[in-house]
Design a protein around this motif. Structure first.
Motif, PDB file in Angstrom:
ATOM      1  N   ARG A 193       5.379 -44.152 -15.114  1.00 49.66           N
ATOM      2  CA  ARG A 193       5.776 -45.258 -15.994  1.00 49.66           C
ATOM      3  C   ARG A 193       5.682 -44.853 -17.455  1.00 49.66           C
ATOM      4  NH1 ARG A 193       2.615 -48.775 -18.719  1.00 49.66           N
ATOM      5  NH2 ARG A 193       3.534 -50.769 -19.323  1.00 49.66           N
ATOM      6  N   GLU A 194       4.575 -44.235 -17.846  1.00 50.34           N
ATOM      7  CA  GLU A 194       4.386 -43.837 -19.245  1.00 50.34           C
ATOM      8  C   GLU A 194       5.444 -42.830 -19.677  1.00 50.34           C
ATOM      9  OE1 GLU A 194       1.018 -41.564 -21.959  1.00 50.34           O
ATOM     10  OE2 GLU A 194       0.410 -42.646 -20.158  1.00 50.34           O
ATOM     11  N   SER A 195       5.751 -41.877 -18.807  1.00 46.77           N
ATOM     12  CA  SER A 195       6.741 -40.852 -19.150  1.00 46.77           C
ATOM     13  C   SER A 195       8.140 -41.453 -19.259  1.00 46.77           C
ATOM     14  CB  SER A 195       6.709 -39.748 -18.095  1.00 46.77           C
ATOM     15  OG  SER A 195       7.470 -38.637 -18.518  1.00 46.77           O
ATOM     16  N   LEU A 196       8.475 -42.359 -18.329  1.00 43.51           N
ATOM     17  CA  LEU A 196       9.781 -43.008 -18.390  1.00 43.51           C
ATOM     18  C   LEU A 196       9.937 -43.822 -19.667  1.00 43.51           C
ATOM     19  CD1 LEU A 196      10.318 -44.258 -14.726  1.00 43.51           C
ATOM     20  CD2 LEU A 196      11.712 -42.564 -15.931  1.00 43.51           C
ATOM     21  N   LEU A 197       8.901 -44.572 -20.024  1.00 43.03           N
ATOM     22  CA  LEU A 197       8.993 -45.401 -21.223  1.00 43.03           C
ATOM     23  C   LEU A 197       9.074 -44.554 -22.485  1.00 43.03           C
ATOM     24  CD1 LEU A 197       6.551 -48.334 -20.373  1.00 43.03           C
ATOM     25  CD2 LEU A 197       9.051 -48.369 -20.400  1.00 43.03           C
ATOM     26  N   ALA A 198       8.366 -43.426 -22.495  1.00 43.70           N
ATOM     27  CA  ALA A 198       8.472 -42.528 -23.655  1.00 43.70           C
ATOM     28  C   ALA A 198       9.895 -41.999 -23.789  1.00 43.70           C
ATOM     29  CB  ALA A 198       7.481 -41.375 -23.517  1.00 43.70           C
ATOM     30  N   HIS A 199      10.496 -41.637 -22.657  1.00 41.65           N
ATOM     31  CA  HIS A 199      11.883 -41.162 -22.675  1.00 41.65           C
ATOM     32  C   HIS A 199      12.818 -42.259 -23.155  1.00 41.65           C
ATOM     33  CE1 HIS A 199      15.412 -38.870 -21.548  1.00 41.65           C
ATOM     34  NE2 HIS A 199      15.818 -39.850 -20.750  1.00 41.65           N
ATOM     35  N   LEU A 200      12.603 -43.476 -22.680  1.00 47.21           N
ATOM     36  CA  LEU A 200      13.442 -44.597 -23.107  1.00 47.21           C
ATOM     37  C   LEU A 200      13.366 -44.780 -24.617  1.00 47.21           C
ATOM     38  CD1 LEU A 200      13.674 -48.075 -21.402  1.00 47.21           C
ATOM     39  CD2 LEU A 200      13.483 -47.877 -23.863  1.00 47.21           C
ATOM     40  N   ALA A 201      12.145 -44.772 -25.164  1.00 48.73           N
ATOM     41  CA  ALA A 201      11.980 -44.980 -26.603  1.00 48.73           C
ATOM     42  C   ALA A 201      12.617 -43.855 -27.403  1.00 48.73           C
ATOM     43  CB  ALA A 201      10.503 -45.114 -26.947  1.00 48.73           C
ATOM     44  N   GLU A 202      12.473 -42.612 -26.936  1.00 50.42           N
ATOM     45  CA  GLU A 202      13.071 -41.482 -27.645  1.00 50.42           C
ATOM     46  C   GLU A 202      14.588 -41.556 -27.642  1.00 50.42           C
ATOM     47  OE1 GLU A 202       9.354 -38.497 -26.526  1.00 50.42           O
ATOM     48  OE2 GLU A 202      11.269 -38.338 -25.465  1.00 50.42           O
ATOM     49  N   MET A 203      15.166 -41.940 -26.510  1.00 52.72           N
ATOM     50  CA  MET A 203      16.621 -42.067 -26.439  1.00 52.72           C
ATOM     51  C   MET A 203      17.110 -43.261 -27.262  1.00 52.72           C
ATOM     52  SD  MET A 203      17.852 -39.509 -24.737  1.00 52.72           S
ATOM     53  CE  MET A 203      16.594 -38.642 -25.702  1.00 52.72           C
ATOM     54  N   THR A 240       5.581 -42.014 -30.408  1.00 51.34           N
ATOM     55  CA  THR A 240       6.767 -42.856 -30.307  1.00 51.34           C
ATOM     56  C   THR A 240       6.791 -43.904 -31.406  1.00 51.34           C
ATOM     57  OG1 THR A 240       6.707 -42.546 -27.914  1.00 51.34           O
ATOM     58  CG2 THR A 240       8.108 -44.294 -28.745  1.00 51.34           C
ATOM     59  N   ARG A 241       5.662 -44.491 -31.683  1.00 46.42           N
ATOM     60  CA  ARG A 241       5.611 -45.523 -32.719  1.00 46.42           C
ATOM     61  C   ARG A 241       5.984 -44.934 -34.079  1.00 46.42           C
ATOM     62  NH1 ARG A 241       1.488 -50.456 -32.587  1.00 46.42           N
ATOM     63  NH2 ARG A 241       2.076 -51.519 -34.517  1.00 46.42           N
ATOM     64  N   ALA A 242       5.462 -43.747 -34.386  1.00 40.19           N
ATOM     65  CA  ALA A 242       5.795 -43.102 -35.658  1.00 40.19           C
ATOM     66  C   ALA A 242       7.284 -42.784 -35.738  1.00 40.19           C
ATOM     67  CB  ALA A 242       4.971 -41.828 -35.822  1.00 40.19           C
ATOM     68  N   LEU A 243       7.846 -42.312 -34.631  1.00 43.78           N
ATOM     69  CA  LEU A 243       9.270 -41.979 -34.592  1.00 43.78           C
ATOM     70  C   LEU A 243      10.129 -43.199 -34.891  1.00 43.78           C
ATOM     71  CD1 LEU A 243      11.714 -40.184 -33.794  1.00 43.78           C
ATOM     72  CD2 LEU A 243      11.278 -40.853 -31.411  1.00 43.78           C
ATOM     73  N   ILE A 244       9.839 -44.324 -34.237  1.00 44.72           N
ATOM     74  CA  ILE A 244      10.658 -45.515 -34.418  1.00 44.72           C
ATOM     75  C   ILE A 244      10.497 -46.080 -35.822  1.00 44.72           C
ATOM     76  CG2 ILE A 244      11.036 -47.880 -33.639  1.00 44.72           C
ATOM     77  CD1 ILE A 244      12.066 -45.854 -31.669  1.00 44.72           C
ATOM     78  N   LEU A 245       9.279 -46.136 -36.324  1.00 46.36           N
ATOM     79  CA  LEU A 245       9.053 -46.701 -37.660  1.00 46.36           C
ATOM     80  C   LEU A 245       9.758 -45.865 -38.733  1.00 46.36           C
ATOM     81  CD1 LEU A 245       5.302 -47.687 -37.320  1.00 46.36           C
ATOM     82  CD2 LEU A 245       7.199 -49.265 -37.740  1.00 46.36           C
ATOM     83  N   ALA A 276      -0.476 -38.490 -33.278  1.00 45.51           N
ATOM     84  CA  ALA A 276       0.840 -37.895 -33.048  1.00 45.51           C
ATOM     85  C   ALA A 276       0.768 -36.377 -33.213  1.00 45.51           C
ATOM     86  CB  ALA A 276       1.865 -38.486 -34.007  1.00 45.51           C
ATOM     87  N   SER A 277       1.848 -35.708 -32.830  1.00 43.39           N
ATOM     88  CA  SER A 277       1.915 -34.249 -32.968  1.00 43.39           C
ATOM     89  C   SER A 277       1.914 -33.843 -34.431  1.00 43.39           C
ATOM     90  CB  SER A 277       3.186 -33.726 -32.293  1.00 43.39           C
ATOM     91  OG  SER A 277       4.342 -34.167 -32.998  1.00 43.39           O
ATOM     92  N   ALA A 278       1.565 -32.585 -34.674  1.00 47.26           N
ATOM     93  CA  ALA A 278       1.538 -32.091 -36.053  1.00 47.26           C
ATOM     94  C   ALA A 278       2.915 -32.181 -36.695  1.00 47.26           C
ATOM     95  CB  ALA A 278       1.036 -30.653 -36.072  1.00 47.26           C
ATOM     96  N   ARG A 279       3.962 -31.828 -35.955  1.00 46.62           N
ATOM     97  CA  ARG A 279       5.297 -31.870 -36.547  1.00 46.62           C
ATOM     98  C   ARG A 279       5.718 -33.300 -36.870  1.00 46.62           C
ATOM     99  NH1 ARG A 279       8.510 -27.571 -36.884  1.00 46.62           N
ATOM    100  NH2 ARG A 279       7.551 -26.471 -35.135  1.00 46.62           N
ATOM    101  N   MET A 280       5.292 -34.259 -36.033  1.00 46.63           N
ATOM    102  CA  MET A 280       5.598 -35.656 -36.335  1.00 46.63           C
ATOM    103  C   MET A 280       4.863 -36.102 -37.592  1.00 46.63           C
ATOM    104  SD  MET A 280       7.312 -38.364 -35.550  1.00 46.63           S
ATOM    105  CE  MET A 280       7.891 -38.081 -33.870  1.00 46.63           C
ATOM    106  N   ARG A 281       3.616 -35.677 -37.765  1.00 46.53           N
ATOM    107  CA  ARG A 281       2.873 -36.031 -38.987  1.00 46.53           C
ATOM    108  C   ARG A 281       3.555 -35.453 -40.216  1.00 46.53           C
ATOM    109  NH1 ARG A 281      -1.446 -34.115 -35.977  1.00 46.53           N
ATOM    110  NH2 ARG A 281      -1.969 -32.540 -37.552  1.00 46.53           N
ATOM    111  N   GLY A 323      10.305 -36.051 -31.851  1.00 51.34           N
ATOM    112  CA  GLY A 323      11.261 -36.396 -32.896  1.00 51.34           C
ATOM    113  C   GLY A 323      12.671 -35.956 -32.587  1.00 51.34           C
ATOM    114  N   ILE A 324      13.552 -36.191 -33.531  1.00 47.73           N
ATOM    115  CA  ILE A 324      14.979 -35.913 -33.393  1.00 47.73           C
ATOM    116  C   ILE A 324      15.328 -34.706 -34.252  1.00 47.73           C
ATOM    117  CG2 ILE A 324      17.292 -36.839 -33.819  1.00 47.73           C
ATOM    118  CD1 ILE A 324      16.019 -39.638 -33.427  1.00 47.73           C
ATOM    119  N   GLY A 325      16.103 -33.793 -33.707  1.00 46.36           N
ATOM    120  CA  GLY A 325      16.503 -32.629 -34.485  1.00 46.36           C
ATOM    121  C   GLY A 325      15.336 -31.677 -34.683  1.00 46.36           C
TER     122      GLY A 325
END
Length: 447
Positions: A193-203, A240-245, A276-281, A323-325
């Motif tokens: 469930r956690e992995s699916l929801l993470a994928h959903l949020a990223e997409m 995921t929260r950092a990515l969306i915000l 979050a990951s270092a690259r996301m920070r 993240g994206i890119g």
């Protein structure tokens, strides 16, 4: 699907050139005559990478041609006029195996797209009962291996943001969102469930970014970003929260509300700081630097960018990057130059942008696109009109290939500011601008 009819037609022509009947081709690849007939008529889609390669080899076609890559991922026409660029520009193929994950991964993306095509026929936003779909009981569980493959495909899509055309990639992202919803992740075991929801949020974040920035549809983008944020809150994922915000900061900024955009960026920095990951920070700090610059806060811009560079200068855990890119030190240079342009510090911006364009990977077409238009703006601000036009041409060439409307908007503003000078270079830039706007207008109507 239209694409299946194109694939079938190419297979049929190649078979006839060999003088074979359908039963002979079927026997050669281990399938029935009926199956070959259905594929050639576009009734059945090719069902695996291995079969596509076997068929192509048997009838003497390149597998990319059989799978109609030229139709699925069309390369936009190059400008007919010469374009001067002081930095390298990537090659012409937007689906080159060297770009993302290699030849096999591109094929997997094609089949992932084909297998999901029946879920929706267009990008029309999320259905009204999308959230209800999550809570319905599944007919059966989803195995972990399949979810892991789905996440790997999703990571490839997110990396492909660097160079794939927006209209192709946003459709794929939408299909992925709908696929996860159909799997009803709330009723799956906790890890799945956690992995699916993470994928959903990223997409959802990918679709939102493409719609808001590349395709100029912030209203539709908002639906994806809202869903992604709800999922991020539910899962408690800092990544995921950092990515969306951070993703929400851009359409808000493009809408002219710099202060609210800064609020979103700072919220993203805070979320990233909670695990979050270092690259996301690093990336969220760079986003904050841009939003600070948009409000005229030089101290905030410099402090945020310094933090981004500090973090990404150390080893980072890319397996956690949601993240994206891409984001690295060359991209930090691009942020610095663009931020200085926003602050009106044109002479200072040029060295940073020169460095960014020199160091950005040739595959990072969108990042190079943004760096070229920022340098064009810096040159214009510094009074170097011909150099500004040259970078404007380079930005438009890349914008046409990846379908990046925000760059086209910025070149439009640049051209209007220079137009009164009436030079041949400015007129040529205006002609190039009209050409690219026409191409992108057609692509956007196809989404």
């Amino acid at each position: 699907m239209e694409i299946d009819r194109i694939v079938g037609g190419r297979l049929e022509k190649a078979r006839r050139r060999k003088g074979w009947h359908q039963r002979e081709l079927g026997a050669a690849v281990g399938r029935s005559e009926s199956w070959v007939s259905q594929v050639e008529r576009g009734v059945a889609a090719l069902d695996s990478v291995a079969m596509a390669e076997r068929l192509a080899r048997t009838v003497g076609l390149e597998v990319e041609f059989l799978l109609a890559f030229d139709v699925r991922y069309p390369a936009d026409p190059k400008p007919t006029r010469p374009v001067r660029s002081s930095g390298p520009v990537a090659g012409s193929s937007v689906v080159a195996a060297s770009d993302a994950e290699g030849y096999g991964a591109v094929l997997r993306r094609v089949f992932a797209l084909g297998s999901l095509a029946g879920l929706t026929t267009a990008v029309t936003g999320l259905s009204p009962d999308a959230h209800a779909q999550i809570s319905r009981a599944p007919d059966h569980g989803v195995d972990r291996a399949s979810v892991d493959e789905l996440r790997a495909i999703g990571a490839a899509y997110r990396r492909s943001y660097r160079s794939f055309p927006a209209s192709s990639l946003v459709t794929v992202a939408h299909y992925q969102v709908q696929l996860v919803l159909s799997l009803r992740p709330k009723d799956q075991p906790a890890g799945v469930r956690e992995s699916l929801l993470a994928h959903l949020a990223e997409m959802a974040a990918l679709a939102g970014a493409l719609l808001a920035v590349d395709l100029g549809d912030p209203e539709l983008a908002e639906g994806y970003l809202d869903l992604g944020y709800q999922v991020a809150k539910e899962t408690g994922s800092a990544e995921t929260r950092a990515l969306i915000l951070a993703g929400r900061a851009f359409p808000v900024a493009f809408g002219g509300d710099a202060e609210s955009a800064l609020d979103y960026a700072l919220a993203a920095v805070d979320a990233a700081g909670r695990g979050a990951s270092a690259r996301m920070r690093a990336w969220t700090s760079a986003v904050a630097s841009e939003m600070y610059a948009s409000t005229g806060d030089e101290h905030g811009f410099r402090a945020s960018l310094e933090e981004a560079r500090r973090v990404v200068s150390r080893p980072v855990d890319d397996e956690r990057w949601g993240g994206i890119g891409a984001f690295d030190l060359s991209k930090a240079d691009a942020y610095e130059g663009s931020d200085l342009v926003r602050l009106g510090r044109f002479a200072e911006a040029l060295p940073a942008l020169d460095g960014a364009i020199e160091r950005l990977s040739p595959q990072m077409l969108r990042h190079r696109c943004s760096a070229h238009i920022s340098r064009a703006e810096a040159y214009a601000g510094a009074g170097e009109v011909e150099a500004a036009c040259a970078d404007g041409h380079a930005a438009l060439e890349l914008a046409g290939r990846v379908q990046h409307l925000e760059t086209v908007r910025r070149v439009t503003v640049l051209h209007r500011g220079l137009r009164s000078r009436g030079t041949a270079g400015i007129r040529a830039l205006g002609e190039h601008l009209v050409d690219v706007r026409t191409v992108l207008g057609t692509a956007r109507r196809m989404v």
